[in-house]
Design an enzyme around this catalytic site. Structure first.
Site, PDB file in Angstrom:
ATOM      1  N   GLU A  33       9.333   8.523   3.097  1.00 53.66           N
ATOM      2  CA  GLU A  33       8.055   7.664   3.571  1.00 53.66           C
ATOM      3  C   GLU A  33       7.949   7.677   5.003  1.00 53.66           C
ATOM      4  O   GLU A  33       8.931   7.827   5.792  1.00 53.66           O
ATOM      5  CB  GLU A  33       8.596   6.189   3.362  1.00 53.66           C
ATOM      6  CG  GLU A  33       7.448   4.970   3.934  1.00 53.66           C
ATOM      7  CD  GLU A  33       6.236   5.223   3.362  1.00 53.66           C
ATOM      8  OE1 GLU A  33       5.788   5.310   2.140  1.00 53.66           O
ATOM      9  OE2 GLU A  33       5.369   5.577   4.369  1.00 53.66           O
ATOM     10  N   ALA A  35       5.657   6.263   6.933  1.00 59.05           N
ATOM     11  CA  ALA A  35       5.357   4.924   7.694  1.00 59.05           C
ATOM     12  C   ALA A  35       5.984   3.802   7.114  1.00 59.05           C
ATOM     13  O   ALA A  35       7.209   3.764   6.999  1.00 59.05           O
ATOM     14  CB  ALA A  35       3.667   4.734   7.476  1.00 59.05           C
ATOM     15  N   GLY A  38       6.693   0.412   1.202  1.00 59.92           N
ATOM     16  CA  GLY A  38       5.633  -0.374   0.543  1.00 59.92           C
ATOM     17  C   GLY A  38       3.988  -0.189   0.409  1.00 59.92           C
ATOM     18  O   GLY A  38       3.343  -0.425  -0.398  1.00 59.92           O
ATOM     19  N   GLY A  39       3.799   0.882   1.331  1.00 56.52           N
ATOM     20  CA  GLY A  39       2.266   1.323   1.509  1.00 56.52           C
ATOM     21  C   GLY A  39       1.401   0.374   1.399  1.00 56.52           C
ATOM     22  O   GLY A  39       1.449  -0.667   2.259  1.00 56.52           O
ATOM     23  N   THR A  40       0.004   0.768   1.184  1.00 58.27           N
ATOM     24  CA  THR A  40      -1.160   0.032   1.623  1.00 58.27           C
ATOM     25  C   THR A  40      -1.044  -1.624   0.937  1.00 58.27           C
ATOM     26  O   THR A  40      -1.228  -2.539   1.469  1.00 58.27           O
ATOM     27  CB  THR A  40      -2.238   0.731   0.718  1.00 58.27           C
ATOM     28  OG1 THR A  40      -2.417   2.009   1.106  1.00 58.27           O
ATOM     29  CG2 THR A  40      -3.537   0.135   1.301  1.00 58.27           C
ATOM     30  N   CYS A  41      -0.801  -1.594  -0.454  1.00 59.12           N
ATOM     31  CA  CYS A  41      -0.694  -2.743  -1.105  1.00 59.12           C
ATOM     32  C   CYS A  41       0.037  -3.843  -0.109  1.00 59.12           C
ATOM     33  O   CYS A  41      -0.657  -4.917   0.085  1.00 59.12           O
ATOM     34  CB  CYS A  41      -0.213  -2.841  -2.396  1.00 59.12           C
ATOM     35  SG  CYS A  41      -0.336  -4.266  -3.345  1.00 59.12           S
ATOM     36  N   HIS A 440      -8.056 -27.477 -23.418  1.00 60.94           N
ATOM     37  CA  HIS A 440      -9.092 -28.156 -22.752  1.00 60.94           C
ATOM     38  C   HIS A 440      -8.544 -28.944 -21.587  1.00 60.94           C
ATOM     39  O   HIS A 440      -7.431 -29.629 -21.923  1.00 60.94           O
ATOM     40  CB  HIS A 440      -9.650 -28.995 -23.764  1.00 60.94           C
ATOM     41  CG  HIS A 440     -11.000 -29.932 -22.902  1.00 60.94           C
ATOM     42  ND1 HIS A 440     -11.983 -29.494 -22.481  1.00 60.94           N
ATOM     43  CD2 HIS A 440     -10.662 -31.401 -22.499  1.00 60.94           C
ATOM     44  CE1 HIS A 440     -12.678 -30.603 -21.902  1.00 60.94           C
ATOM     45  NE2 HIS A 440     -11.774 -31.488 -21.927  1.00 60.94           N
TER      46      HIS A 440
HETATM   47  C1  LIG Z   1      -8.074  -4.283   2.248  1.00 58.31           C
HETATM   48  C2  LIG Z   1      -7.428  -3.813   0.907  1.00 58.31           C
HETATM   49  C3  LIG Z   1      -7.495  -4.850  -0.161  1.00 58.31           C
HETATM   50  C4  LIG Z   1      -6.844  -4.332  -1.364  1.00 58.31           C
HETATM   51  N1  LIG Z   1      -6.695  -5.672  -2.513  1.00 58.31           N
HETATM   52  C5  LIG Z   1      -6.126  -4.813  -3.429  1.00 58.31           C
HETATM   53  C6  LIG Z   1      -6.016  -6.042  -4.632  1.00 58.31           C
HETATM   54  O1  LIG Z   1      -6.250  -7.512  -4.520  1.00 58.31           O
HETATM   55  N2  LIG Z   1      -5.611  -5.745  -5.816  1.00 58.31           N
HETATM   56  C7  LIG Z   1      -5.268  -4.301  -6.210  1.00 58.31           C
HETATM   57  O2  LIG Z   1      -5.118  -3.966  -7.266  1.00 58.31           O
HETATM   58  N3  LIG Z   1      -5.355  -3.294  -5.196  1.00 58.31           N
HETATM   59  C8  LIG Z   1      -6.047  -3.788  -3.962  1.00 58.31           C
HETATM   60  N4  LIG Z   1      -6.312  -2.724  -2.871  1.00 58.31           N
HETATM   61  C9  LIG Z   1      -5.784  -1.300  -3.416  1.00 58.31           C
HETATM   62  C10 LIG Z   1      -4.277  -1.233  -3.363  1.00 58.31           C
HETATM   63  O3  LIG Z   1      -3.773  -1.291  -2.095  1.00 58.31           O
HETATM   64  C11 LIG Z   1      -4.150   0.338  -3.486  1.00 58.31           C
HETATM   65  O4  LIG Z   1      -4.707   0.757  -4.611  1.00 58.31           O
HETATM   66  C12 LIG Z   1      -2.649   0.602  -3.862  1.00 58.31           C
HETATM   67  O5  LIG Z   1      -1.861   0.252  -2.685  1.00 58.31           O
HETATM   68  C13 LIG Z   1      -2.497   2.275  -4.139  1.00 58.31           C
HETATM   69  O6  LIG Z   1      -1.170   2.570  -4.189  1.00 58.31           O
HETATM   70  P1  LIG Z   1      -0.573   4.078  -4.083  1.00 58.31           P
HETATM   71  O7  LIG Z   1       0.565   3.886  -5.005  1.00 58.31           O
HETATM   72  O8  LIG Z   1      -1.448   4.835  -4.373  1.00 58.31           O
HETATM   73  O9  LIG Z   1      -0.069   4.407  -2.674  1.00 58.31           O
HETATM   74  P2  LIG Z   1      -0.162   3.422  -1.294  1.00 58.31           P
HETATM   75  O10 LIG Z   1       0.198   2.107  -1.488  1.00 58.31           O
HETATM   76  O11 LIG Z   1      -1.267   3.796  -0.475  1.00 58.31           O
HETATM   77  O12 LIG Z   1       1.061   4.186  -0.447  1.00 58.31           O
HETATM   78  C14 LIG Z   1       0.990   5.556   0.049  1.00 58.31           C
HETATM   79  C15 LIG Z   1       2.323   5.595   0.685  1.00 58.31           C
HETATM   80  O13 LIG Z   1       2.631   7.133   1.069  1.00 58.31           O
HETATM   81  C16 LIG Z   1       2.902   7.216   2.388  1.00 58.31           C
HETATM   82  N5  LIG Z   1       2.594   8.717   2.405  1.00 58.31           N
HETATM   83  C17 LIG Z   1       1.395   9.281   2.753  1.00 58.31           C
HETATM   84  N6  LIG Z   1       1.412  10.571   2.981  1.00 58.31           N
HETATM   85  C18 LIG Z   1       2.814  10.744   3.176  1.00 58.31           C
HETATM   86  C19 LIG Z   1       3.459  11.863   3.362  1.00 58.31           C
HETATM   87  N7  LIG Z   1       2.869  13.195   3.883  1.00 58.31           N
HETATM   88  N8  LIG Z   1       4.854  11.825   3.762  1.00 58.31           N
HETATM   89  C20 LIG Z   1       5.507  10.798   3.446  1.00 58.31           C
HETATM   90  N9  LIG Z   1       4.895   9.409   3.124  1.00 58.31           N
HETATM   91  C21 LIG Z   1       3.499   9.630   2.978  1.00 58.31           C
HETATM   92  C22 LIG Z   1       2.143   6.194   3.080  1.00 58.31           C
HETATM   93  O14 LIG Z   1       2.816   5.824   4.492  1.00 58.31           O
HETATM   94  C23 LIG Z   1       2.249   5.073   2.273  1.00 58.31           C
HETATM   95  O15 LIG Z   1       3.499   4.172   2.492  1.00 58.31           O
HETATM   96  C24 LIG Z   1      -6.682  -3.035  -1.656  1.00 58.31           C
HETATM   97  C25 LIG Z   1      -6.641  -2.035  -0.550  1.00 58.31           C
HETATM   98  C26 LIG Z   1      -7.128  -2.565   0.746  1.00 58.31           C
HETATM   99  C27 LIG Z   1      -7.542  -1.447   1.618  1.00 58.31           C
END
Ligand SMILES: Cc1cc2nc3c(=O)[nH]c(=O)nc-3n(C[C@H](O)[C@H](O)[C@H](O)COP(=O)(O)OP(=O)(O)OC[C@H]3O[C@@H](n4cnc5c(N)ncnc54)[C@H](O)[C@@H]3O)c2cc1C
Length: 469
Positions: A33, A35, A38-41, A440
Site C-alpha cells: 500500500e 498511501a 482502506g483506499g478510496t472508499c 405496512h
Molecule cells: C466521493 C466518492 C464517493 C463514493 N461513494 C461511494 C458509495 O457511496 N458507494 C460505493 O459503492 N462506492 C462509492 N465510491 C466509489 C468507491 O470508493 C470505489 O469504487 C472503491 O473504493 C474502489 O475500490 P478499489 O478496490 O478499486 O480501490 P481503491 O479503494 O481506490 O484503493 C486502491 C488502493 O491502491 C493503492 N495504490 C494505488 N496504486 C498503488 C501502487 N502503485 N502501489 C501501492 N499501492 C497503490 C491506493 O493508495 C489505494 O489505497 C465513491 C467514490 C468517491 C470518489
C-alpha cells in the site's frame, strides 16, 4: 529477492479480503500500500461522504423542524470544524482497522510504498523486489482533472481535497452534474453554501432515464441549487473573490463566479505509474486494465480487481471482484463478472436506488418492456415522514415476466431497490414479488402494487404527469 505465493497491490475494497483468503489458505502473501490503508472508499469516498451527508441531513431536519411541530430557538448553525471532526473520527477508525487487519494476518508481510512492475510477476517497492506466482492488482483510481483552459492558474478542489475542508465556502461552483457532484452539491447547500452545478451535457446524471434525471434536478432546485446545463466550453480564470467558470451555455449568462470550485468530472485509473508494459499487461484507451470475464489480465496469473479494470466503479463491485477471483482460484468455482447485475445508489436526499437496466437499455436489448410506476406522494410512510419527493419505477419483460430493472427515487430508495435484486438473480417471474406480503407502513409495500399496474412502456405516464396526480 523476496519470494511469495501472492502479491497484492493496493488495500482498497478487493485487496484486503483477497489477502486474508489467500493467507488463510496457507499461501505466503505480500500486501503493498502506497498511501492510506482502506483506499478510496474508506478515506475519500463512501465512508466520509456518507458521514458528511448525515450531518447535512441533520441540518436540513433542524431547519424544517417546525413542519413537524418541533421548535428550535434561534437560527440553526453548522459548525464545519465539528462536521469534519466527526467525519475524520469515523474514517480514522476504519483506516486503522484495515491496517491492523493486514498486519495481523498469518503468512503476510505488509510493505508501505509504491509498487511498480519490473517484469512479469515481479514488483519493486522502494529497495525491495518482490516476486510471486500470482499478482492481484487493486490500485483503484483518482479524480480526473480535465485540461480545461485556465485550470492550472486557479485553485480548485477535487473529491479528495474536499475531505480537508473545515470551513463553509460562500459559493461553491461544482463542475460535473453526476453522482459525486450532486452528492457534494446538496450536502454543501444544506451546510449553508450557495451552490451552482455546471454540467456539460443537456441533463444531469446522463446514464439515467430522462424522467429520473429531471426529478432529481427538481428536488435539488427546490433547495435553491442553481444548475447550468449544456456548458460546452468550460474554462477557468481567477476572479476577485475566487474563481470564474466560463461556460458558453446555450442559455443564461456566459460565466458563473464562485468563491470555490470543485471539479467532479469523473475518475481515472491509477495504472499510469505501475510499469504495466514491463509485465506485459494491456490497458484500454482510458488506461483501464483489460480483463476477461474472470478478471485475468493479459499476463498469466495476474488479475486486476476493482475500479482499475473498468468493470465497476463501486465498493460492492470491487468486493465482488475479490469473491469471483478467490472462489475460482481457491474453491474451483467458475464465477463470472458478466453474471453481476448492476446495482448502485445516488446518495442525495431522497436517494436514488438503481438496479438492472434503464428504459433505453431495456429497449436496446429487444425486450417487450412493461413499466409500473408510482409517485412517492401515494406512499403513506412517505407522507407520514413528510418526505414525498420522487417516484418509483419498475421495468418488466412482458415475454419472460422477469424484472429488468428499477429506479426508486424517494425515501429509502437505496434500500427499497434491493428488495428486487434477489428475484432478478433467481430469474423469478415478477408475480412472485407481486404476490409477496410486505410490512405496512413501508415504502417497499408499494412494490407489489406497482407490479399489479404494469403497462406497455410506450404509453407510460411521464414523471411530470405523475407529479400532478
Ligand atoms: C466521493 C466518492 C464517493 C463514493 N461513494 C461511494 C458509495 O457511496 N458507494 C460505493 O459503492 N462506492 C462509492 N465510491 C466509489 C468507491 O470508493 C470505489 O469504487 C472503491 O473504493 C474502489 O475500490 P478499489 O478496490 O478499486 O480501490 P481503491 O479503494 O481506490 O484503493 C486502491 C488502493 O491502491 C493503492 N495504490 C494505488 N496504486 C498503488 C501502487 N502503485 N502501489 C501501492 N499501492 C497503490 C491506493 O493508495 C489505494 O489505497 C465513491 C467514490 C468517491 C470518489
Amino acid at each position: 529477492m523476496n519470494r511469495y505465493d501472492a502479491i497484492i497491490i493496493g488495500t482498497g475494497q478487493a485487496g484486503p479480503s483477497m489477502a486474508e483468503r489467500l493467507a488463510k489458505a496457507g499461501m505466503s502473501v505480500a500486501v503493498v500500500e502506497r498511501a492510506r490503508f482502506g483506499g478510496t472508499c474508506v478515506n475519500n469516498g463512501c465512508t466520509p461522504t456518507k458521514t458528511l451527508i448525515a450531518s447535512a441531513y441533520a441540518a436540513r431536519l433542524a431547519r424544517t423542524a417546525a413542519d413537524y411541530g418541533v421548535e428550535i430557538a434561534g437560527p440553526v448553525k453548522v459548525d464545519m470544524a465539528r462536521v469534519k471532526a466527526r467525519k475524520d473520527a469515523l474514517v480514522d477508525r476504519s483506516r486503522k482497522s484495515v491496517e491492523e487487519w493486514m498486519r495481523s494476518l498469518p503468512n503476510t508481510t505488509v510493505y508501505q510504498g509504491h509498487a511498480r512492475f519490473v517484469a512479469a510477476r515481479s514488483v519493486k517497492v522502494g529497495a525491495d523486489t518482490l516476486t510471486a506466482q500470482h499478482v492481484f492488482i487493486d490500485v483503484g483510481g483518482r479524480p480526473y482533472v480535465p485540461d480545461f483552459p485556465g485550470v492550472n492558474g486557479v485553485p480548485y478542489l477535487t473529491s479528495d481535497s474536499m475531505m480537508d475542508v473545515d470551513f463553509l465556502p460562500e459559493h461553491l461552483v461544482i463542475v460535473g452534474g453526476s453522482y459525486v457532484g450532486l452528492e457534494f452539491g446538496q450536502m454543501y447547500r444544506r451546510f449553508g453554501s450557495s451552490v451552482t452545478v455546471v454540467e456539460m451535457g443537456p441533463r444531469l446524471i446522463g446514464r439515467e432515464d430522462p424522467d429520473v434525471a429531471d426529478a432529481v434536478r427538481d428536488i435539488l432546485v427546490a433547495e435553491d441549487i442553481d444548475f447550468r446545463l449544456d456548458a460546452k466550453c468550460v474554462a477557468l480564470e481567477a476572479a476577485e473573490r475566487g474563481v470564474r467558470v466560463k461556460l458558453q451555455c446555450d442559455a443564461g449568462a456566459p460565466a458563473v463566479s464562485g468563491t470555490h470550485v470543485l471539479l467532479a468530472v469523473g475518475r481515472r485509473p491509477n495504472t499510469d505509474d505501475l510499469g504495466l508494459k514491463e509485465a506485459g499487461i494491456e490497458v484500454d484507451a482510458h488506461g483501464y486494465i483489460k480483463v476477461d470475464d474472470a478478471l485475468h489480465t493479459s499476463a498469466p496469473d495476474v488479475y486486476a480487481l476493482g475500479d482499475c479494470n473498468g468493470r465497476g466503479a463501486f465498493t460492492h463491485t470491487s468486493y465482488n471482484d475479490y469473491e469471483i477471483v478467490a472462489d475460482n482460484l481457491l474453491s474451483g468455482a467458475s464465477r463470472k463478472v458478466s453474471d453481476r447485475i448492476p446495482i448502485y445508489a445516488l446518495f442525495t436526499d431522497p436517494p436514488l436506488g438503481r438496479v438492472g437496466m434503464n428504459e433505453a437499455e431495456a429497449r436496446g436489448a429487444g425486450c417487450d418492456v412493461l413499466v409500473g410506476q408510482l409517485p412517492m406522494t401515494q406512499v403513506s410512510r412517505a407522507r407520514e415522514k413528510g418526505e414525498t419527493q420522487g417516484f418509483m419505477k419498475v421495468l418488466v419483460d412482458a415475454k419472460s415476466q422477469r424484472i429488468l430493472g428499477a429506479a426508486i427515487l424517494g425515501l429509502g430508495g437505496d434500500e427499497v431497490v434491493q428488495s428486487l435484486v434477489d428475484a432478478m438473480y433467481g430469474h423469478l417471474p415478477y408475480t412472485v414479488v407481486q404476490h409477496g406480503v410486505r410490512i405496512h407502513p413501508t415504502v417497499s409495500e408499494l412494490i407489489p402494487t406497482i407490479l399489479g399496474e404494469l403497462a406497455p412502456l410506450r404509453s407510460k405516464v411521464t414523471a411530470s404527469d405523475a407529479k400532478e396526480k
